[in-house]
Write an enzyme that holds these catalytic residues in place. Structure first.
Site, PDB file in Angstrom:
ATOM      1  N   ARG A  67      -2.169  -0.476  10.225  1.00 56.04           N
ATOM      2  CA  ARG A  67      -2.113   0.957  10.520  1.00 56.04           C
ATOM      3  C   ARG A  67      -3.473   1.583  10.790  1.00 56.04           C
ATOM      4  O   ARG A  67      -3.549   2.657  11.370  1.00 56.04           O
ATOM      5  CB  ARG A  67      -1.331   1.682   9.428  1.00 56.04           C
ATOM      6  CG  ARG A  67       0.166   1.334   9.514  1.00 56.04           C
ATOM      7  CD  ARG A  67       0.991   2.024   8.461  1.00 56.04           C
ATOM      8  NE  ARG A  67       0.628   1.633   7.122  1.00 56.04           N
ATOM      9  CZ  ARG A  67       1.249   0.702   6.406  1.00 56.04           C
ATOM     10  NH1 ARG A  67       2.267   0.072   6.905  1.00 56.04           N
ATOM     11  NH2 ARG A  67       0.846   0.413   5.192  1.00 56.04           N
ATOM     12  N   GLU A 104      -1.197  -7.286  -5.366  1.00 54.36           N
ATOM     13  CA  GLU A 104      -0.494  -7.120  -6.632  1.00 54.36           C
ATOM     14  C   GLU A 104       0.203  -8.420  -7.038  1.00 54.36           C
ATOM     15  O   GLU A 104       0.215  -8.794  -8.206  1.00 54.36           O
ATOM     16  CB  GLU A 104       0.523  -5.984  -6.507  1.00 54.36           C
ATOM     17  CG  GLU A 104       1.151  -5.597  -7.819  1.00 54.36           C
ATOM     18  CD  GLU A 104       2.041  -4.385  -7.709  1.00 54.36           C
ATOM     19  OE1 GLU A 104       2.705  -4.069  -8.701  1.00 54.36           O
ATOM     20  OE2 GLU A 104       2.077  -3.755  -6.635  1.00 54.36           O
TER      21      GLU A 104
END
Length: 180
Positions: A67, A104
């Site tokens: 993005r 994560e």
């Protein structure tokens, strides 16, 4: 359009999606912002105004996959400077520099072409969102390996509770919208 009005327009075009990509996560979706030409133009205009004031001698905008590629090229175009892509591993031809970083749940890798930025050039890193800071920190490491000077990290949205900006210090991170 005044800056406060432009920021209100941006905030109104960020859609909240509960439990995405996993339960308990409140996702900030920029798709409505991207499809509204006035809101998207306002975002680029605010980023441009900030960079013209804070870093008038920037050589390149480097956008993070994927993005950062939406905001970086129009920003670079307005500033009259080049755009450099920082991609996920395996997407760039030729010799590259690669850095691994923690996610994560696992690891990821970013790459940049070795000749993308000349030593000593001044670069601003751009992405849509700053969360934990891992991806942006990896992009900073790539710039360091190329001996470029990172002036600042620039994002549309910053998730303050995840403290990503703290992990980028001493670099400054500028965000248009902040959420807890």
């Amino acid at each position: 359009m005044e800056d406060c009005e432009r920021l209100r327009r941006l905030r109104g075009r960020v859609r909240l999606v509960p439990d995405f990509p996993s339960p308990g996560v409140l996702f900030r979706d920029i798709s409505p912002l991207l499809k509204d030409p006035e809101a998207f133009g306002a975002a680029i205009g605010l980023l441009e105004a900030h960079l013209r004031a804070a870093h008038p001698h920037t050589d390149y905008i480097a956008g993070l996959d994927a993005r950062g590629f939406l905001f970086g090229p129009p920003l670079a175009q307005r500033l009259g400077i080049g755009f450099v892509p920082i991609r996920k591993k395996g997407k760039l031809p030729g010799p590259t520099e690669t850095v691994s970083y923690a996610l994560e749940y696992g690891q990821a890798e970013l790459e940049i072409q070795r000749d993308a930025v000349e030593p000593g050039k001044k670069v601003v890193l751009v992405d849509d969102l700053l969360a934990t800071g891992g991806t942006m920190r990896a992009a900073c490491e790539l710039m360091k390996r190329l001996k470029a000077e990172v002036l600042e990290c620039l994002v549309v949205i910053e998730l303050l509770s995840l403290k990503g900006a703290e992990k980028l210090q001493p670099l400054h991170c500028h965000s248009l919208l902040q959420y807890d």
